[in-house]
Design an enzyme around this catalytic site. Structure first.
Site, PDB file in Angstrom:
ATOM      1  N   ASP A  69      -0.873  -2.391  -3.717  1.00  0.00           N
ATOM      2  CA  ASP A  69      -0.516  -3.420  -2.758  1.00  0.00           C
ATOM      3  C   ASP A  69      -1.726  -4.306  -2.443  1.00  0.00           C
ATOM      4  O   ASP A  69      -2.879  -3.934  -2.699  1.00  0.00           O
ATOM      5  CB  ASP A  69       0.025  -2.771  -1.485  1.00  0.00           C
ATOM      6  CG  ASP A  69       1.031  -3.657  -0.775  1.00  0.00           C
ATOM      7  OD1 ASP A  69       1.934  -4.184  -1.456  1.00  0.00           O
ATOM      8  OD2 ASP A  69       0.928  -3.815   0.456  1.00  0.00           O
ATOM      9  N   ASP A 103       2.425  -0.827  -8.783  1.00  0.00           N
ATOM     10  CA  ASP A 103       1.308  -1.736  -8.525  1.00  0.00           C
ATOM     11  C   ASP A 103       0.507  -1.242  -7.328  1.00  0.00           C
ATOM     12  O   ASP A 103       0.956  -0.384  -6.572  1.00  0.00           O
ATOM     13  CB  ASP A 103       1.837  -3.139  -8.231  1.00  0.00           C
ATOM     14  CG  ASP A 103       2.778  -3.142  -7.032  1.00  0.00           C
ATOM     15  OD1 ASP A 103       2.292  -3.321  -5.909  1.00  0.00           O
ATOM     16  OD2 ASP A 103       3.998  -2.938  -7.217  1.00  0.00           O
TER      17      ASP A 103
END
Length: 267
Positions: free
Chosen positions: A211, A209
């Site tokens: 951040d 992902d």
């Protein structure tokens, strides 16, 4: 306990609890308490490999509660000299995308209160940690990822946070502004404890992902544990292929900085 049960170790991370087939489970006692789980030992291309899920097979140990010293000591007790440390991680830079692999070459510790040394006295030891990861293993992992057409970044700095919470936007923006590429919760003290035991260690960050500090990117959304597991699971087959192709390349001779880390370090 019998020595040299395995020569290569793998620490599993979130969503990667099964690595080897036709394995033997071994319970290892250590002076530092119980490891996260029993160690499973099997073969890859004739090489004895030990696998230990750092969070436990049921993910029962959050990052701040892992007994890192017991985990590393258990590997040492089994004869392991090299460790592959794949882990789920977040991206702090837009060019490092979910699904990419980053073979980190530097580390920043932002944890607190973790047991991060085997030398609490009276013996004092100061190891060199300028280069926290084994250059030999890094080269093998990078070359293997390229052979398999896995998107790989050949270097990067991982900032290790305490967890179990994720960062605030302010913290994440600060980390990004420093130019650091990867954020994770388990990379420290795993690497430094391996160095104290003169075990070679390589980090393989599997980016799950972006951040929260990376605002303005169309793919960015708040990180959740469910999203981390979903993307990590998508990478499991790539990781399995990488490990199965990289492990047979590891030679028996060790001439890297890790093998002699304690020389001149004891006082």
């Amino acid at each position: 306990m019998a020595k040299a049960v395995a020569e290569i170790g793998v620490f599993g991370g979130s969503g990667f609890y099964s690595f080897l087939e036709k394995v033997e489970e071994i319970s290892v006692e250590t002076p530092f308490g119980e490891p996260s789980d029993s160690v499973t030992v099997g073969e890859v291309a004739g090489r004895k490999v030990a696998f230990l899920p750092r969070h436990g097979r049921n993910h029962q140990y959050p990052p701040h509660a892992i007994n890192y010293r017991a985990n590393l000591y258990a590997m040492k007790e089994l004869g392991v000299q090299r460790i592959f440390g794949p882990c789920a991680a977040g991206s702090l830079q837009t060019q490092v995308k979910p699904g990419d692999f980053v073979v980190c070459d530097q580390l920043v510790d932002r944890t607190t209160g973790r047991k991060d040394t085997f030398y609490d006295g009276p013996e004092t030891t100061h190891i060199s940690f300028a280069e926290p990861y084994c250059p030999y293993l890094r080269k093998i992992v990078i070359e293997t990822a390229q052979e398999l057409d896995i998107p790989v970044h050949e270097r990067g700095t991982v900032v290790v946070i305490q967890g179990p919470r994720f960062s605030t936007k302010a913290e994440s923006k600060w980390f990004s502004s420093r130019g650091w590429e990867v954020i994770n919760m388990t990379g420290y003290p795993e690497a430094t404890l391996a160095r104290e035991l003169e075990i070679c260690y390589v980090n393989i960050s599997l980016i799950t992902d972006y951040d929260v500090g990376l605002e303005g990117h169309p793919e960015i959304k708040p990180v959740t544990h469910e999203e981390v597991i979903r993307v990590f699971n998508e990478n499991n087959e790539k990781l399995r292929k990488l490990l199965f192709q990289a492990i047979p390349k590891v030679s028996g001779e060790r001439t890297c900085i890790c093998a002699t880390a304690l020389e001149g370090a004891r006082f």
